[in-house]
Design an enzyme around this catalytic site. Structure first.
Site, mmCIF file in Angstrom:
data_model
loop_
_atom_site.group_PDB
_atom_site.id
_atom_site.type_symbol
_atom_site.label_atom_id
_atom_site.label_comp_id
_atom_site.label_asym_id
_atom_site.label_seq_id
_atom_site.Cartn_x
_atom_site.Cartn_y
_atom_site.Cartn_z
ATOM 1 N N CYS A 87 0.793 -1.187 0.126
ATOM 2 C CA CYS A 87 -0.142 0.161 0.101
ATOM 3 C C CYS A 87 0.860 1.318 0.139
ATOM 4 C CB CYS A 87 -0.910 0.072 1.459
ATOM 5 S SG CYS A 87 -1.821 -1.205 1.426
ATOM 6 N N GLU B 260 0.533 3.860 1.577
ATOM 7 C CA GLU B 260 0.812 4.562 3.195
ATOM 8 C C GLU B 260 2.046 3.798 3.708
ATOM 9 O OE1 GLU B 260 -1.847 3.451 2.088
ATOM 10 O OE2 GLU B 260 -3.653 4.333 2.972
ATOM 11 N N CYS C 281 -2.406 -0.743 7.246
ATOM 12 C CA CYS C 281 -1.732 0.380 7.374
ATOM 13 C C CYS C 281 -1.904 1.194 8.472
ATOM 14 C CB CYS C 281 -2.129 1.328 6.147
ATOM 15 S SG CYS C 281 -1.453 0.759 4.480
HETATM 16 N N1 THU Z 1 -4.201 0.154 -1.167
HETATM 17 C C1 THU Z 1 -3.542 1.327 -0.597
HETATM 18 O O1 THU Z 1 -2.432 1.772 -1.113
HETATM 19 N N2 THU Z 1 -3.834 1.781 0.448
HETATM 20 C C2 THU Z 1 -4.790 1.205 1.149
HETATM 21 O O2 THU Z 1 -4.862 1.663 2.351
HETATM 22 C C3 THU Z 1 -5.942 0.436 0.816
HETATM 23 C C4 THU Z 1 -5.489 -0.300 -0.746
HETATM 24 C C5 THU Z 1 -3.931 -0.319 -2.461
HETATM 25 C C6 THU Z 1 -3.414 -1.752 -2.447
HETATM 26 C C7 THU Z 1 -3.727 -2.155 -3.693
HETATM 27 O O3 THU Z 1 -2.679 -2.013 -4.536
HETATM 28 C C8 THU Z 1 -4.970 -1.465 -4.138
HETATM 29 O O4 THU Z 1 -5.048 -0.103 -3.386
HETATM 30 C C9 THU Z 1 -6.286 -2.157 -3.999
HETATM 31 O O5 THU Z 1 -6.403 -2.756 -2.735
#
Ligand code: THU
Length: 160
Positions: A73, A75, A115
Site C-alpha cells: 500500500c 501509506e 496500514c
Molecule cells: N491500497 C493502498 O495503497 N492503501 C490502502 O490503504 C488500501 C489499499 C492499495 C493496495 C492495492 O494496490 C490497491 O489499493 C487495491 O486494494
C-alpha cells in the site's frame, strides 16, 4: 460488567480548498504521487504524503505485484521510507488520496487496517499524535487527529 463507548471524532472538509495551507500542499503532493502508482491489477491508484517536523515531505504510492500479496500500500511505502531516511524526525500529518481507472472515487478512502497498524507504530514511537487526512480523487476530506482515533484498542509495545 460494564459497557463503554469509544468515540471517533472526525473533521470533514468539503474540498481541498478548505484545508489548512500546509495540508493543501501535502494533499497536492499525494495527488501527484498517486498518478505514478504501479497498480496494473486493481487499477486503484493510491498516493500518500507525510509531512515531517523538519519540513520534509515524504511520498509513496501503491506498488502491486503479479503475486498479489507481495504488493504494498501507498501509506506503508511512504511511512517506511520516512522511518528509514529520517528515523528520529517526527511525523506531523499524512495526506492520502485514491482514484480508480474503473470507477470514479468520490468518497474519502480510509487507510486499510494493516496500514493503520503500521502508522500507529510511529505514533507510539514518537509519543506525539499524527493527523490523517484522507480523500478519494476529489470531494470531501476526512481528518482524524491521531492514529489512535482510527485504530482504537491497538496492539502496541506495551503488550510485549
Ligand atoms: N491500497 C493502498 O495503497 N492503501 C490502502 O490503504 C488500501 C489499499 C492499495 C493496495 C492495492 O494496490 C490497491 O489499493 C487495491 O486494494
Amino acid at each position: 460488567m460494564k459497557k463503554l463507548e469509544i468515540k471517533t471524532p472526525i473533521t470533514i472538509y468539503d474540498s481541498v480548498s478548505e484545508l489548512p495551507d500546509d495540508v493543501k500542499v501535502l494533499m497536492d503532493e499525494a495527488v501527484k504521487i498517486r498518478k505514478s502508482a504501479y497498480a496494473p491489477y486493481s487499477k486503484f491508484h493510491v498516493g500518500a504524503a507525510l509531512l515531517l517536523e523538519n519540513g520534509e515531505v515524504i511520498t509513496g504510492n501503491n506498488q502491486e505485484n503479479a503475486a498479489y500479496p507481495s504488493g504494498m500500500c501507498a501509506e506503508r511505502v511512504a511511512v517506511w521510507q520516512a522511518g528509514s531516511r529520517f528515523p528520529n524526525v517526527k511525523i506531523k500529518n499524512i495526506a492520502i488520496t485514491a482514484s480508480s481507472k474503473e470507477n470514479p472515487v468520490t468518497k474519502p478512502v480510509a487507510p486499510c487496517g494493516a496500514c493503520r497498524q503500521s502508522l500507529s507504530e510511529y505514533e507510539v514511537k514518537q509519543e506525539e499524535d499524527i493527523a490523517i487526512y484522507f480523500m478519494g480523487e476529489t470531494g470531501q476530506i476526512i481528518k482524524t487527529d491521531s492514529l489512535h482515533d482510527l485504530l482504537p484498542l491497538a496492539f502496541d509495545k506495551s503488550f510485549l
